[in-house]
Design a protein around this motif. Structure first.
Motif, mmCIF file in Angstrom:
data_model
loop_
_atom_site.group_PDB
_atom_site.id
_atom_site.type_symbol
_atom_site.label_atom_id
_atom_site.label_comp_id
_atom_site.label_asym_id
_atom_site.label_seq_id
_atom_site.Cartn_x
_atom_site.Cartn_y
_atom_site.Cartn_z
ATOM 1 N N UNK A 143 -3.525 26.572 -3.929
ATOM 2 C CA UNK A 143 -4.199 25.858 -3.188
ATOM 3 C C UNK A 143 -3.224 24.525 -3.213
ATOM 4 N N UNK A 144 -2.488 23.916 -2.683
ATOM 5 C CA UNK A 144 -1.385 22.279 -3.314
ATOM 6 C C UNK A 144 -0.800 22.460 -1.484
ATOM 7 N N UNK A 145 -1.676 20.497 -0.623
ATOM 8 C CA UNK A 145 -1.377 20.924 0.105
ATOM 9 C C UNK A 145 -0.315 19.671 0.521
ATOM 10 N N UNK A 146 1.137 19.441 1.065
ATOM 11 C CA UNK A 146 1.935 18.892 1.805
ATOM 12 C C UNK A 146 1.975 18.259 3.606
ATOM 13 N N UNK A 147 3.085 17.538 3.287
ATOM 14 C CA UNK A 147 3.400 16.058 4.668
ATOM 15 C C UNK A 147 4.383 16.100 4.329
ATOM 16 N N UNK A 148 5.506 16.409 5.799
ATOM 17 C CA UNK A 148 6.918 16.284 6.037
ATOM 18 C C UNK A 148 6.584 14.970 6.932
ATOM 19 N N UNK A 149 7.425 14.558 6.379
ATOM 20 C CA UNK A 149 7.575 12.687 7.187
ATOM 21 C C UNK A 149 8.839 12.436 7.427
ATOM 22 N N UNK A 150 9.334 11.726 8.592
ATOM 23 C CA UNK A 150 10.698 11.556 8.431
ATOM 24 C C UNK A 150 10.408 9.677 7.563
ATOM 25 N N UNK A 179 1.264 -1.400 -0.442
ATOM 26 C CA UNK A 179 0.006 0.051 -0.169
ATOM 27 C C UNK A 179 1.140 1.555 -0.247
ATOM 28 N N UNK A 180 0.502 2.488 -0.489
ATOM 29 C CA UNK A 180 1.080 3.785 -0.884
ATOM 30 C C UNK A 180 1.185 3.940 0.799
ATOM 31 N N UNK A 181 2.655 4.240 1.340
ATOM 32 C CA UNK A 181 2.908 4.672 2.374
ATOM 33 C C UNK A 181 2.869 6.019 2.679
ATOM 34 N N UNK A 182 2.567 6.845 1.631
ATOM 35 C CA UNK A 182 1.861 8.112 1.850
ATOM 36 C C UNK A 182 1.394 8.583 2.369
ATOM 37 N N UNK A 183 0.099 7.755 2.010
ATOM 38 C CA UNK A 183 -1.294 7.828 2.335
ATOM 39 C C UNK A 183 -1.760 7.796 3.183
ATOM 40 N N UNK A 184 -2.825 8.943 3.856
ATOM 41 C CA UNK A 184 -3.129 8.963 5.581
ATOM 42 C C UNK A 184 -4.276 7.645 5.786
ATOM 43 N N UNK A 210 9.701 15.556 2.206
ATOM 44 C CA UNK A 210 8.132 16.696 1.639
ATOM 45 C C UNK A 210 7.213 15.376 0.234
ATOM 46 N N UNK A 211 6.023 15.421 0.818
ATOM 47 C CA UNK A 211 4.654 14.229 -0.468
ATOM 48 C C UNK A 211 3.843 15.333 -0.292
ATOM 49 N N UNK A 212 3.129 14.754 -0.779
ATOM 50 C CA UNK A 212 1.831 15.827 -1.676
ATOM 51 C C UNK A 212 1.283 15.306 -1.057
ATOM 52 N N UNK A 213 0.102 15.863 -0.516
ATOM 53 C CA UNK A 213 -1.259 15.396 0.548
ATOM 54 C C UNK A 213 -1.713 14.178 -0.589
ATOM 55 N N UNK A 214 -2.124 15.169 -1.894
ATOM 56 C CA UNK A 214 -2.929 14.219 -2.500
ATOM 57 C C UNK A 214 -1.899 13.155 -3.355
ATOM 58 N N UNK A 215 -2.501 12.382 -3.867
ATOM 59 C CA UNK A 215 -1.571 11.238 -5.094
ATOM 60 C C UNK A 215 -1.395 11.811 -6.171
ATOM 61 N N UNK A 216 -0.230 12.078 -6.121
ATOM 62 C CA UNK A 216 0.563 12.475 -7.399
ATOM 63 C C UNK A 216 1.287 11.792 -8.284
ATOM 64 N N UNK A 217 1.704 11.132 -9.373
ATOM 65 C CA UNK A 217 3.066 10.511 -9.235
ATOM 66 C C UNK A 217 4.073 11.082 -9.374
ATOM 67 N N UNK A 223 5.813 12.735 -12.280
ATOM 68 C CA UNK A 223 5.576 14.043 -13.189
ATOM 69 C C UNK A 223 6.775 15.487 -13.186
ATOM 70 N N UNK A 224 6.425 16.228 -13.774
ATOM 71 C CA UNK A 224 8.586 17.035 -12.610
ATOM 72 C C UNK A 224 7.219 17.758 -11.307
ATOM 73 N N UNK A 225 8.364 19.218 -11.452
ATOM 74 C CA UNK A 225 8.174 19.216 -9.970
ATOM 75 C C UNK A 225 7.226 20.795 -10.387
ATOM 76 N N UNK A 226 6.056 21.199 -9.508
ATOM 77 C CA UNK A 226 5.132 22.426 -9.789
ATOM 78 C C UNK A 226 6.144 23.177 -9.732
ATOM 79 N N UNK A 227 5.458 24.910 -9.209
ATOM 80 C CA UNK A 227 5.838 25.337 -8.698
ATOM 81 C C UNK A 227 5.769 25.979 -6.847
ATOM 82 N N UNK A 228 4.613 24.572 -7.010
ATOM 83 C CA UNK A 228 4.506 24.638 -5.522
ATOM 84 C C UNK A 228 5.494 23.693 -4.804
ATOM 85 N N UNK A 229 5.492 23.231 -5.351
ATOM 86 C CA UNK A 229 7.163 21.772 -5.363
ATOM 87 C C UNK A 229 8.116 22.371 -4.290
ATOM 88 N N UNK A 230 8.379 23.636 -5.568
ATOM 89 C CA UNK A 230 9.855 23.813 -5.973
ATOM 90 C C UNK A 230 10.113 24.238 -3.993
#
Length: 340
Positions: free
Chosen positions: A92-99, A70-75, A111-118, A121-128
């Motif tokens: 309007x992008x949400x992230x979680x920070x995990x060990x 299962x996706x280890x980064x999913x809630x 730094x993980x996208x809260x919603x699933x993104x592949x 995919x290239x890095x988006x402005x919010x990721x950077x």
């Protein structure tokens, strides 16, 4: 950010609870191509199963795929591994920070996208922007981190859910950054390459004025422009390779407060001639650190040369050709302007 200052205490709690597993390692320095590479020996890696990295375009595909975890980064997230949450207000992008649950370096965070993104995919402005803000927060807390992103099936990525990784480093690291820092640039805003390295690499020096006081919109523009210029060069490099594997391009991204690096990839693993074993390489290798699991593998890497290994999973540089193409294009535009 309080998020960064709270890492040591939360890390100790996560290791004590057994939710975070730390695997000790030793480091050997290896000078090559002007870079003092680090070969990190971690015997615990021998027990890690060699599973093909999963890459899916959607969370539903990830759930349906047979033989995958299962996706280890999913809630819901493990409370002891969760460091905090971030929101990029502009995008309007949400992230979680995990060990990182399986840590070779203490305080390795994601730094993980809260919603699933592949992860393809290239890095988006919010990721950077959010990644760079974490690097700034670390600096303001008296620490230094760098970030990296493994994009695509040939990049060394191990999870399909989009995530960037951040590692603490020595004040003058990571190793390849020391070489980039020495490069003398006639035009600081233009991408450059380190010609002493035997593989294609594309680098952009970031303005020294970038700081936590820079408005997010300006920070987004600067980082996005840098990334797109480097990604264009990486894809151009891939197009010059007639034998590039079929499929979307793969590449690694390395981000520090001073530079952004993009390295195109054509292979995920390198077969060591002496042992016949496959060595997995991700962005850490191009940052200057290779992970090995045995003394035998360490000696094989030293004999093979790190440059040969990185060139084996990377591409041949065509930087000079790309520069000449830019010059010709600029000349064509100038001629068009004269005749218009």
């Amino acid at each position: 950010m309080e998020l960064i200052s709270g890492i040591p205490e939360k890390y100790a709690k996560a290791t004590e609870s057994g939710d975070l597993l730390f695997f000790p390692s030793t480091t050997t320095l290896h000078q090559e191509n002007g870079v003092e590479f680090e070969i990190r020996l971690c015997p615990a890696l021998e027990k890690k199963p060699n599973l093909p990295p999963p890459h899916f375009d959607s969370y539903e595909d990830c759930e349906k795929a047979e033989g995958t975890k299962p996706d280890p980064f999913a809630p819901p997230h493990n409370a002891n591994l969760l460091i905090g949450e971030l929101k990029d207000e502009d995008e309007s992008e949400d992230y979680v920070v995990l060990f990182n649950k399986y840590s070779v370096v203490p305080h390795h965070i994601l730094l993980v996208t809260k919603e699933f993104h592949s992860q393809t995919a290239p890095l988006l402005p919010s990721d950077l922007v959010q990644t760079y803000k974490l690097l700034l927060a670390a600096r303001d807390a008296g620490r230094k981190f760098f970030a990296f992103y493994n994009c695509g099936t040939l990049s060394g990525a191990s999870q399909p859910h989009k995530h960037l990784q951040l590692l603490p480093i020595d004040p003058d690291g990571p190793p390849v950054e020391r070489l980039a820092r020495k490069a003398k640039l006639e035009v600081p805003e233009r991408p450059f390459a380190l010609s002493t390295l035997p593989y294609a690499n594309h680098i952009r020096r970031l303005p020294s004025s970038l700081s936590s006081s820079t408005p997010s919109t300006e920070l987004s523009h600067i980082l996005s422009a840098a990334f797109m210029s480097l990604l264009d060069l990486a894809i151009s490099t891939i197009r010059h390779d007639p034998n590039y594997p079929i499929g979307p391009p793969s590449y690694n991204v390395i981000l520090t407060l001073e530079h952004m690096h993009v390295i195109p990839r054509r292979g995920e693993t390198y077969t060591l001639h002496e042992t016949g074993e496959e060595l997995s390489v991700n962005a850490l290798g191009f940052a200057g650190t290779l992970l090995v699991k045995s003394e035998r593998e360490l000696e094989a890497v030293r004999k093979e040369s790190i440059g040969s290994i990185l060139r084996g999973v990377g591409l041949e540089s065509v930087h000079d050709l790309q520069v000449n193409e830019d010059v010709r294009e600029a000349g064509d535009h100038a001629d068009e302007a004269k005749t218009s």
